[in-house]
Scaffold this motif. Sequence first.
Motif, PDB file in Angstrom:
ATOM      1  N   VAL A   1     -40.266 -51.538  51.345  1.00  0.00           N
ATOM      2  CA  VAL A   1     -41.374 -52.379  50.173  1.00  0.00           C
ATOM      3  C   VAL A   1     -41.803 -53.840  51.660  1.00  0.00           C
ATOM      4  CG1 VAL A   1     -39.903 -52.823  48.022  1.00  0.00           C
ATOM      5  CG2 VAL A   1     -38.911 -54.022  50.043  1.00  0.00           C
ATOM      6  N   VAL A   2     -42.202 -54.654  51.259  1.00  0.00           N
ATOM      7  CA  VAL A   2     -42.239 -55.896  52.107  1.00  0.00           C
ATOM      8  C   VAL A   2     -41.050 -56.304  53.380  1.00  0.00           C
ATOM      9  CG1 VAL A   2     -43.575 -57.415  52.648  1.00  0.00           C
ATOM     10  CG2 VAL A   2     -44.856 -56.451  51.457  1.00  0.00           C
ATOM     11  N   GLY A   3     -40.976 -56.574  54.123  1.00  0.00           N
ATOM     12  CA  GLY A   3     -39.579 -56.368  54.880  1.00  0.00           C
ATOM     13  C   GLY A   3     -38.750 -55.339  55.479  1.00  0.00           C
ATOM     14  N   SER A   4     -39.358 -53.870  54.702  1.00  0.00           N
ATOM     15  CA  SER A   4     -38.745 -52.871  55.160  1.00  0.00           C
ATOM     16  C   SER A   4     -39.049 -52.058  56.072  1.00  0.00           C
ATOM     17  CB  SER A   4     -37.845 -52.245  53.941  1.00  0.00           C
ATOM     18  OG  SER A   4     -39.455 -51.452  53.114  1.00  0.00           O
ATOM     19  N   LYS A   5     -38.358 -50.997  56.813  1.00  0.00           N
ATOM     20  CA  LYS A   5     -39.540 -49.386  57.364  1.00  0.00           C
ATOM     21  C   LYS A   5     -39.274 -48.337  57.142  1.00  0.00           C
ATOM     22  CE  LYS A   5     -38.484 -51.612  61.338  1.00  0.00           C
ATOM     23  NZ  LYS A   5     -39.255 -52.168  62.474  1.00  0.00           N
ATOM     24  N   GLY A   6     -39.481 -47.085  57.983  1.00  0.00           N
ATOM     25  CA  GLY A   6     -37.967 -45.836  58.120  1.00  0.00           C
ATOM     26  C   GLY A   6     -37.093 -46.275  58.191  1.00  0.00           C
ATOM     27  N   GLU A   7     -37.152 -47.239  59.658  1.00  0.00           N
ATOM     28  CA  GLU A   7     -35.762 -47.169  60.348  1.00  0.00           C
ATOM     29  C   GLU A   7     -34.720 -47.749  59.532  1.00  0.00           C
ATOM     30  OE1 GLU A   7     -39.012 -47.871  61.452  1.00  0.00           O
ATOM     31  OE2 GLU A   7     -38.712 -46.643  62.907  1.00  0.00           O
ATOM     32  N   THR A   8     -35.057 -48.693  58.364  1.00  0.00           N
ATOM     33  CA  THR A   8     -34.169 -49.374  57.438  1.00  0.00           C
ATOM     34  C   THR A   8     -33.413 -48.144  56.920  1.00  0.00           C
ATOM     35  OG1 THR A   8     -35.967 -50.647  57.026  1.00  0.00           O
ATOM     36  CG2 THR A   8     -34.026 -50.480  55.578  1.00  0.00           C
ATOM     37  N   CYS A   9     -34.094 -47.057  56.419  1.00  0.00           N
ATOM     38  CA  CYS A   9     -33.600 -45.701  55.946  1.00  0.00           C
ATOM     39  C   CYS A   9     -32.195 -45.335  57.156  1.00  0.00           C
ATOM     40  CB  CYS A   9     -34.133 -44.605  55.358  1.00  0.00           C
ATOM     41  SG  CYS A   9     -35.415 -44.929  54.375  1.00  0.00           S
ATOM     42  N   ASP A  10     -32.498 -45.093  58.605  1.00  0.00           N
ATOM     43  CA  ASP A  10     -31.964 -44.367  59.161  1.00  0.00           C
ATOM     44  C   ASP A  10     -30.487 -45.579  59.611  1.00  0.00           C
ATOM     45  OD1 ASP A  10     -33.848 -42.551  60.309  1.00  0.00           O
ATOM     46  OD2 ASP A  10     -34.369 -43.971  61.720  1.00  0.00           O
ATOM     47  N   VAL A  11     -30.805 -46.850  59.108  1.00  0.00           N
ATOM     48  CA  VAL A  11     -29.699 -48.295  59.341  1.00  0.00           C
ATOM     49  C   VAL A  11     -28.204 -47.268  58.210  1.00  0.00           C
ATOM     50  CG1 VAL A  11     -29.226 -50.480  59.254  1.00  0.00           C
ATOM     51  CG2 VAL A  11     -30.744 -49.620  60.360  1.00  0.00           C
ATOM     52  N   LEU A  12     -29.332 -47.197  56.907  1.00  0.00           N
ATOM     53  CA  LEU A  12     -28.178 -47.289  55.714  1.00  0.00           C
ATOM     54  C   LEU A  12     -27.414 -45.716  55.843  1.00  0.00           C
ATOM     55  CD1 LEU A  12     -31.452 -47.534  53.154  1.00  0.00           C
ATOM     56  CD2 LEU A  12     -29.330 -49.287  53.714  1.00  0.00           C
ATOM     57  N   ARG A  13     -27.877 -45.045  56.614  1.00  0.00           N
ATOM     58  CA  ARG A  13     -27.843 -43.465  57.060  1.00  0.00           C
ATOM     59  C   ARG A  13     -26.056 -43.577  58.087  1.00  0.00           C
ATOM     60  NH1 ARG A  13     -29.890 -39.490  61.035  1.00  0.00           N
ATOM     61  NH2 ARG A  13     -27.974 -38.242  61.049  1.00  0.00           N
ATOM     62  N   GLU A  14     -26.873 -45.049  58.753  1.00  0.00           N
ATOM     63  CA  GLU A  14     -25.327 -44.877  60.192  1.00  0.00           C
ATOM     64  C   GLU A  14     -23.468 -44.779  58.871  1.00  0.00           C
ATOM     65  OE1 GLU A  14     -28.856 -47.123  63.091  1.00  0.00           O
ATOM     66  OE2 GLU A  14     -26.660 -48.150  62.081  1.00  0.00           O
ATOM     67  N   ASP A  15     -22.707 -44.371  59.929  1.00  0.00           N
ATOM     68  CA  ASP A  15     -21.527 -44.467  59.485  1.00  0.00           C
ATOM     69  C   ASP A  15     -20.923 -45.582  59.929  1.00  0.00           C
ATOM     70  OD1 ASP A  15     -19.782 -43.316  61.893  1.00  0.00           O
ATOM     71  OD2 ASP A  15     -21.448 -42.614  62.046  1.00  0.00           O
ATOM     72  N   LEU A  16     -20.102 -45.674  59.255  1.00  0.00           N
ATOM     73  CA  LEU A  16     -18.809 -46.600  60.139  1.00  0.00           C
ATOM     74  C   LEU A  16     -17.745 -46.165  60.783  1.00  0.00           C
ATOM     75  CD1 LEU A  16     -18.551 -48.737  56.642  1.00  0.00           C
ATOM     76  CD2 LEU A  16     -20.380 -49.147  58.445  1.00  0.00           C
ATOM     77  N   CYS A  17     -17.401 -46.364  62.417  1.00  0.00           N
ATOM     78  CA  CYS A  17     -16.171 -45.900  62.719  1.00  0.00           C
ATOM     79  C   CYS A  17     -16.107 -44.002  62.746  1.00  0.00           C
ATOM     80  CB  CYS A  17     -15.420 -46.640  62.301  1.00  0.00           C
ATOM     81  SG  CYS A  17     -14.523 -48.376  62.825  1.00  0.00           S
ATOM     82  N   ARG A  18     -16.846 -44.129  62.348  1.00  0.00           N
ATOM     83  CA  ARG A  18     -16.550 -41.542  61.774  1.00  0.00           C
ATOM     84  C   ARG A  18     -15.641 -42.169  61.267  1.00  0.00           C
ATOM     85  NH1 ARG A  18     -18.222 -38.709  67.127  1.00  0.00           N
ATOM     86  NH2 ARG A  18     -20.804 -39.785  67.723  1.00  0.00           N
TER      87      ARG A  18
END
Length: 733
Positions: free
Chosen positions: A562-579
């Motif tokens: 939606v407005v305010g998001s882009k493909g890189e938003t999905c990349d951030v969602l997949r990022e792990d926390l402290c492995r």
Amino acid sequence: KRFSGHAHAMGTVPDAEEVDRLDTDALNYRLLDTHERALRTDEQVASALGFSPFSLKDTEELFLPREIDIKGYCDVRNHVLTAWQREKWKGKVLTRSECARKISSRSVGLVNYAWAYLTTFGYINLGISEELRQTAGFSPIEPSRGTVVVIGAGLAGLACARHLTALGHPVVVLEGRHRPGGRVHTKVLSGTHEGREVQGAAELGGSVLYGGDYGPLVTLVDQMGGNRQVLNPNTVMYDWQGGKVSERIDGEAYGVYNAVEERLEAIGGTDEFQNLEDVSRGMAFEQQWQREFGGRSWDAAKRKPRGIELRDRLVNWQIAHLEFAHAQCVSELSLKHAEQDDNYNLKGDHFLVEGGNKTFVEGLAKDLNILYGHKVTEIEYSAETGVNVTAEVIPEENDKFEEREVVKFTQAIACVVTVPVGVLKRGVIEFKPPLTKRKQNAIDEIGFGVLNKCILLFPSRFWTEETFGFVNDGDWDEQRGCHFLFHSYEYVAGAPVLLALSSGKAARNFETQTKEEVKEKMMERLRLIYRKKNIVVPEPLAFETTNWGLDPFAYGCYSSLVVGSKGETCDVLREDLCRRVFFAGEATYKEYIATMHGAFLSGLRAAGIIHTLYSGYGEGQKAAFNDDENRRKVDACFSRPDLEFGCFKVRKGSGKFGDKALVQVRLPAEDNMSGPIHKMVVIPEAIVTELVNVDGNKEGIKYLVKTGRLKTKGEDKSHSQTILEFMDSLGDE
């Protein structure tokens, strides 16, 4: 476009000039030698499976040694993918020796790497046959013995758990529902007619398999010996009075819609809008519509002769289909980014599965350690101690006033969160420590909308088409998506089952009505259509409606930009926390967002990353290719970063470095023969805080360069001693 679940064109007929070009290409291909032909075929297969034929995925960069010959590796990897594609339906393990038979002896080492990577990340040796259930003996690396907790038994969770189990990891799956599948749910409808019982399978959630023979879910169906039917690509249209729309008018309307869409595609290179990031597809469509037709607005269609009104409403039907494709109102979709996944589409036919998708869902869930009725409420994680997961136990007969048992799963080496974005948006799960601002922003920004269905089981078939559309009158925006598309599911169900889809605002309004009211609106449309054909529509024996927006384990259907998001938003969602905490699901896979195969592949990816990190392979294995003691220190230092986002890994300082941080930056390769370049820099923690909030890898690197903290070219020896002292102060072994 009417048949792709993600509104993508089925293809076009080439003109004479294009035919000549294709003939020339075919002649040139025949003149190639055997080796060149094989390379061409391998490259095509790799592309069809989502790889760039000549470069590495980010997971390959994680897995492979830095010194690998990238061009040679890619050629071999593409060949291995082709070998698997030819044999995958058999459900047999593809061994390294089989892959190496037609490869030069000089490339055997590369075969080992390619086979190991593709097996670890589920691109080959994937499936649910008995032989493929236990591939641990074929795994190139020993798994860790620590338990991995997978949260959610949808397609992402099942794929992740199945693959980790096959690779030898202990896994427990926590699922709040009392069934597997998540947003893929096959329900059996049953009724009685003239003394006989009639039963039919109804797909309440994801239903269509995309990608032809390249689709990973199609592979599962074939391995199980299941039957699949190609989805009919022809739609017959009916107007709001039940009359059949002529192909001429339908074609004119489709041409108008495409003309406006082409204008929208061209806007990206113009200055028509000051900031494209803030423009919705709906806003831009209406503007271009008025330009196309001399200022005539949408509402003017109601005051025009019926022929023009019908054409305009057919265009509006196309918008309803676009809203179905994204499970989102067109007024909210990003003009610039909503269709960013177009270039990644899996090519080929779309399929329905006989007996419903429960066939492969049950196959994936078989023999897994799944605890149903366990709703996760808290995830506590630490780089040092691992992950603790808290869940409350929900009885199958759910009494909301009953005090629920709370259970804890402690000291897991990792957990994988696969719950829908709608659940994350509601804050159902508490993270300790809280999610980073970057992660929370991505959750808030991405769209997660609604598509709803009404499914009727009849005593006998009366409809004359496999697929037909209904053009609504009434309010232009509110009503266009109400029961706008009908599919016959007789093949899937094994009985006369008819399904109607509702999208956009109509899908949201759907959830304010009773099931009976929704069913009656569908019946009204059917009676209008078939009364003109002198066909009596019988009363259904049974029916079901969905309310995905109200489902407490989903709060919607699938993601959209939606407005305010882009493909890189999905990349951030997949990022792990402290492995320690990993994320999977269709929203984390930008190439295949909003699809079942995207969810499935994201689960395999998460499993591959965990297997790589927690088996001593990955970064630790790379160090074995370099005897330099400092390289070993670097690998040890960043094997468990305190923070990781995009191309940055961060270790927090201690002692005299207490207010500083060591940052490793992964820069892209300068050519196809070398791997990515890693740079390190010691910076104040305050700059790390700023860096986390910078949008994207490129901008983050620019920020560090601008502040004078990073040199992207050459070697900065002035900081080498400081970096070594910093690593020594951490005490990593």
